[in-house]
Design a protein around this motif. Structure first.
Motif, PDB file in Angstrom:
ATOM      1  N   ALA A  49       0.817  -1.211   0.000  1.00 34.57           N
ATOM      2  CA  ALA A  49       0.000   0.000   0.000  1.00 34.57           C
ATOM      3  C   ALA A  49       0.850   1.260   0.000  1.00 34.57           C
ATOM      4  O   ALA A  49       0.542   2.239  -0.681  1.00 34.57           O
ATOM      5  N   GLY A  50       1.937   1.257   0.801  1.00 35.79           N
ATOM      6  CA  GLY A  50       2.760   2.463   0.865  1.00 35.79           C
ATOM      7  C   GLY A  50       3.432   2.756  -0.469  1.00 35.79           C
ATOM      8  O   GLY A  50       3.430   3.888  -0.943  1.00 35.79           O
ATOM      9  N   ALA A  51       4.002   1.713  -1.087  1.00 33.96           N
ATOM     10  CA  ALA A  51       4.677   1.915  -2.363  1.00 33.96           C
ATOM     11  C   ALA A  51       3.700   2.332  -3.445  1.00 33.96           C
ATOM     12  O   ALA A  51       3.982   3.197  -4.279  1.00 33.96           O
ATOM     13  N   ARG A  52       2.528   1.728  -3.437  1.00 37.05           N
ATOM     14  CA  ARG A  52       1.542   2.055  -4.459  1.00 37.05           C
ATOM     15  C   ARG A  52       1.049   3.486  -4.314  1.00 37.05           C
ATOM     16  O   ARG A  52       0.852   4.200  -5.295  1.00 37.05           O
ATOM     17  N   ALA A  53       0.861   3.927  -3.076  1.00 38.13           N
ATOM     18  CA  ALA A  53       0.406   5.297  -2.850  1.00 38.13           C
ATOM     19  C   ALA A  53       1.445   6.306  -3.321  1.00 38.13           C
ATOM     20  O   ALA A  53       1.114   7.327  -3.933  1.00 38.13           O
ATOM     21  N   LEU A  54       2.734   6.024  -3.035  1.00 39.58           N
ATOM     22  CA  LEU A  54       3.788   6.937  -3.472  1.00 39.58           C
ATOM     23  C   LEU A  54       3.880   6.984  -4.990  1.00 39.58           C
ATOM     24  O   LEU A  54       4.080   8.040  -5.589  1.00 39.58           O
ATOM     25  N   ALA A  55       3.723   5.835  -5.629  1.00 42.93           N
ATOM     26  CA  ALA A  55       3.854   5.775  -7.083  1.00 42.93           C
ATOM     27  C   ALA A  55       2.677   6.422  -7.800  1.00 42.93           C
ATOM     28  O   ALA A  55       2.838   6.994  -8.882  1.00 42.93           O
ATOM     29  N   SER A  56       1.520   6.344  -7.211  1.00 40.80           N
ATOM     30  CA  SER A  56       0.321   6.809  -7.920  1.00 40.80           C
ATOM     31  C   SER A  56      -0.257   8.101  -7.382  1.00 40.80           C
ATOM     32  O   SER A  56      -1.209   8.622  -7.939  1.00 40.80           O
ATOM     33  N   SER A  57       0.285   8.601  -6.295  1.00 45.01           N
ATOM     34  CA  SER A  57      -0.262   9.788  -5.617  1.00 45.01           C
ATOM     35  C   SER A  57      -1.685   9.536  -5.158  1.00 45.01           C
ATOM     36  O   SER A  57      -2.503  10.451  -5.104  1.00 45.01           O
ATOM     37  N   ARG A  58      -1.973   8.285  -4.842  1.00 46.88           N
ATOM     38  CA  ARG A  58      -3.287   7.921  -4.339  1.00 46.88           C
ATOM     39  C   ARG A  58      -3.161   7.295  -2.964  1.00 46.88           C
ATOM     40  O   ARG A  58      -2.135   6.716  -2.617  1.00 46.88           O
ATOM     41  N   SER A  59      -4.239   7.378  -2.218  1.00 52.99           N
ATOM     42  CA  SER A  59      -4.281   6.731  -0.908  1.00 52.99           C
ATOM     43  C   SER A  59      -4.869   5.337  -0.988  1.00 52.99           C
ATOM     44  O   SER A  59      -4.728   4.549  -0.053  1.00 52.99           O
ATOM     45  N   ASN A  60      -5.588   5.047  -2.097  1.00 57.68           N
ATOM     46  CA  ASN A  60      -6.319   3.789  -2.267  1.00 57.68           C
ATOM     47  C   ASN A  60      -7.320   3.589  -1.125  1.00 57.68           C
ATOM     48  O   ASN A  60      -7.520   2.481  -0.621  1.00 57.68           O
ATOM     49  N   ILE A  61      -7.946   4.687  -0.763  1.00 56.12           N
ATOM     50  CA  ILE A  61      -8.989   4.700   0.256  1.00 56.12           C
ATOM     51  C   ILE A  61     -10.209   5.433  -0.296  1.00 56.12           C
ATOM     52  O   ILE A  61     -10.076   6.453  -0.982  1.00 56.12           O
ATOM     53  N   ILE A  62     -11.386   4.895  -0.014  1.00 59.33           N
ATOM     54  CA  ILE A  62     -12.646   5.550  -0.366  1.00 59.33           C
ATOM     55  C   ILE A  62     -13.339   5.959   0.931  1.00 59.33           C
ATOM     56  O   ILE A  62     -13.486   5.142   1.838  1.00 59.33           O
ATOM     57  N   ALA A  63     -13.735   7.206   1.018  1.00 58.40           N
ATOM     58  CA  ALA A  63     -14.451   7.694   2.197  1.00 58.40           C
ATOM     59  C   ALA A  63     -15.937   7.376   2.043  1.00 58.40           C
ATOM     60  O   ALA A  63     -16.557   7.743   1.044  1.00 58.40           O
ATOM     61  N   LEU A  64     -16.508   6.691   3.027  1.00 59.36           N
ATOM     62  CA  LEU A  64     -17.935   6.369   3.029  1.00 59.36           C
ATOM     63  C   LEU A  64     -18.614   7.199   4.113  1.00 59.36           C
ATOM     64  O   LEU A  64     -18.328   7.038   5.308  1.00 59.36           O
ATOM     65  N   MET A  65     -19.508   8.082   3.696  1.00 56.35           N
ATOM     66  CA  MET A  65     -20.215   8.951   4.635  1.00 56.35           C
ATOM     67  C   MET A  65     -21.602   8.384   4.886  1.00 56.35           C
ATOM     68  O   MET A  65     -22.456   8.398   3.993  1.00 56.35           O
ATOM     69  N   VAL A  66     -21.807   7.876   6.097  1.00 58.64           N
ATOM     70  CA  VAL A  66     -23.079   7.250   6.433  1.00 58.64           C
ATOM     71  C   VAL A  66     -23.490   7.705   7.831  1.00 58.64           C
ATOM     72  O   VAL A  66     -23.185   7.037   8.821  1.00 58.64           O
ATOM     73  N   PRO A  67     -24.172   8.847   7.931  1.00 57.91           N
ATOM     74  CA  PRO A  67     -24.613   9.315   9.248  1.00 57.91           C
ATOM     75  C   PRO A  67     -25.523   8.286   9.910  1.00 57.91           C
ATOM     76  O   PRO A  67     -26.491   7.827   9.303  1.00 57.91           O
ATOM     77  N   LEU A  68     -25.197   7.909  11.124  1.00 59.25           N
ATOM     78  CA  LEU A  68     -26.001   6.929  11.849  1.00 59.25           C
ATOM     79  C   LEU A  68     -27.004   7.677  12.724  1.00 59.25           C
ATOM     80  O   LEU A  68     -26.650   8.290  13.719  1.00 59.25           O
TER      81      LEU A  68
END
Length: 338
Positions: A49-68
Motif C-alpha cells: 500500500a505504501g509503495a503504491r500510494a507513493l507511485a500513484s499519488s493515491r491513498s487507495n482509500i474511499i471515504a464512506l459517509m453514512v450518518p447513523l
C-alpha cells in the motif's frame, strides 16, 4: 508473499503491464486487464500500500459517509456499508468510515486532504447541503441515493418511486380501495430524505391514477408508536383493507397488533412492505414486499467510484435499479371479493 513478477508470469505479460493494470496509468485492453486481474485473484497478490500510494499519488482509500441516526433503520444502512467495504476491498481499496452527522463539513475535510481518493455518500436528502460542494470537488463522488436535482452527479439507488407504485398496483389488483401507509419517522420526512419522499410520491401518484384512497401516517418503529399509529388509522379510515409499510422496524409490531385486534392477515387485511428481503421472508406472516437491494447498491457505487478514480468513468448519471415485488402470504383479495 506473492510478488508482482510472479503475477506477470502467471498472466503471461510483462511486469510493467501488471503495474499499469493496477495503477490505471495507461489504457490496457479489456482481455489483458481481465487476465491480469484473474491472476491477481488466483495468486492472492496484495500490492504494497505504501509503495503504491507513493507511485500513484493515491491513498487507495474511499471515504464512506453514512450518518447513523436513531430515526433510521440501521440494519439496511449497515448492509449497504458492508457491501461497499467488501466491494472496495475486492478492487484493492480500503474504506474510511465517517458516521457523524457532519454534512458539508465532512465533504470539505475529505476534499481538502489526502485522506481518500473518492467519496461515497449515503442518507441523501432531496436538497442535500453537500451537493454544491460535490459538484465543485476535484475528488470523485458517488451518491447512494437520489436528490431532487441529480444533474452533474453520479447516483445509484433503487427506484423508490416505482417501488411505491408497484405496491399500490399489486393491492389494487386484489380489489383494495382503501390503503394506509405506515411511514418512516416524522424526522425522516422533515429532512426530506430522498428514499422516503420518493416512495411516498410513488404511492400517492399511482393511487390517484387508480382512484384509490390512500392515507399516510409517519411512524416511529417502536411497538408503542405503531400501536398509536394503527389506532389513529382505524379511527380515521375504518374501511382500510390494506397497509403499505415503509418503516421496516414497524413490520413485526404491525403484524402483532393486527392479530391482537382480531384482524387476520391476509384474510381481513393485506400488508405489503418496502423492506429488506430477510425482514419480509422471516416475518410472522411472510410479507409481500419490494426488496431494498442493499448489496447491489453498494457494489455498483464502488464500481462507479473506482472507475472514476482510475480514469474510466462515464458521464454523470443516475442509475436507478428496477423494483422487484415478491408476492408472499400477507396479501389476498379483499374480503368482499372472496
Amino acid at each position: 508473499m506473492v510478488t508482482l513478477a510472479e503475477v506477470a508470469r502467471h498472466a503471461g505479460v510483462s511486469a510493467s503491464t501488471v503495474s499499469y493494470v493496477l495503477s490505471g496509468k495507461r489504457p490496457i485492453s479489456a482481455a489483458t486487464r481481465e487476465r491480469v486481474e484473474s491472476s491477481v485473484r488466483t495468486l492472492g497478490y496484495h500490492p504494497n500500500a505504501g509503495a503504491r500510494a507513493l507511485a500513484s499519488s493515491r491513498s487507495n482509500i474511499i471515504a464512506l459517509m453514512v450518518p447513523l441516526r436513531t430515526d433510521m433503520y440501521l440494519p439496511v444502512m449497515t448492509e449497504i456499508a458492508t457491501a461497499v467495504a467488501t466491494a472496495a476491498r475486492a478492487h484493492g481499496y480500503d474504506i474510511l468510515l465517517l458516521t457523524g452527522d457532519e454534512g458539508p463539513e465532512a465533504v470539505r475535510r475529505i476534499e481538502g486532504s489526502a485522506l481518500a481518493d473518492a467519496m461515497i455518500l449515503m442518507d441523501v436528502e432531496l436538497d442535500d447541503g453537500r451537493l454544491p460542494l460535490l459538484r465543485a470537488a476535484t475528488r470523485p463522488a458517488v451518491l447512494i441515493g437520489l436528490p431532487s436535482d441529480p444533474d452533474g452527479l453520479h447516483c445509484v439507488d433503487l427506484d423508490f418511486a416505482a417501488a411505491g407504485a408497484a405496491c399500490v398496483e399489486h393491492l389494487a389488483g386484489l380489489g383494495h380501495r382503501e390503503i394506509a401507509v405506515v411511514g418512516e419517522a416524522a424526522a425522516v420526512y422533515e429532512r426530506r430524505t430522498g428514499f422516503a419522499e420518493r416512495t411516498l410520491a410513488g404511492l400517492r401518484g399511482r393511487a390517484a391514477e387508480l382512484g384509490l384512497r390512500l392515507l399516510h401516517r409517519p411512524c416511529e418503529g417502536s411497538y408503542a408508536a405503531v400501536a398509536a399509529t394503527l389506532s389513529r388509522i382505524v379511527d380515521e379510515r375504518p374501511g382500510t383493507t390494506a397497509f403499505v409499510v415503509q418503516n421496516e422496524a414497524a413490520t413485526d409490531p404491525l403484524l402483532a397488533l393486527l392479530r391482537q385486534s382480531g384482524r387476520a392477515v391476509p384474510e381481513d387485511v393485506s400488508v405489503v412492505a418496502v423492506c429488506h428481503e430477510q425482514v419480509a421472508a422471516r416475518a410472522s406472516v411472510p410479507l409481500t414486499s419490494v426488496a431494498v437491494p442493499a448489496r447491489e447498491m453498494g457494489r455498483r457505487a464502488v464500481e462507479r467510484a473506482v472507475a472514476l478514480v482510475e480514469g474510466r468513468g462515464a458521464d454523470p448519471e443516475a442509475v436507478l435499479l428496477a423494483p422487484q415485488l415478491t408476492v408472499r402470504a400477507s396479501t389476498a383479495r379483499t374480503p368482499a371479493d372472496t
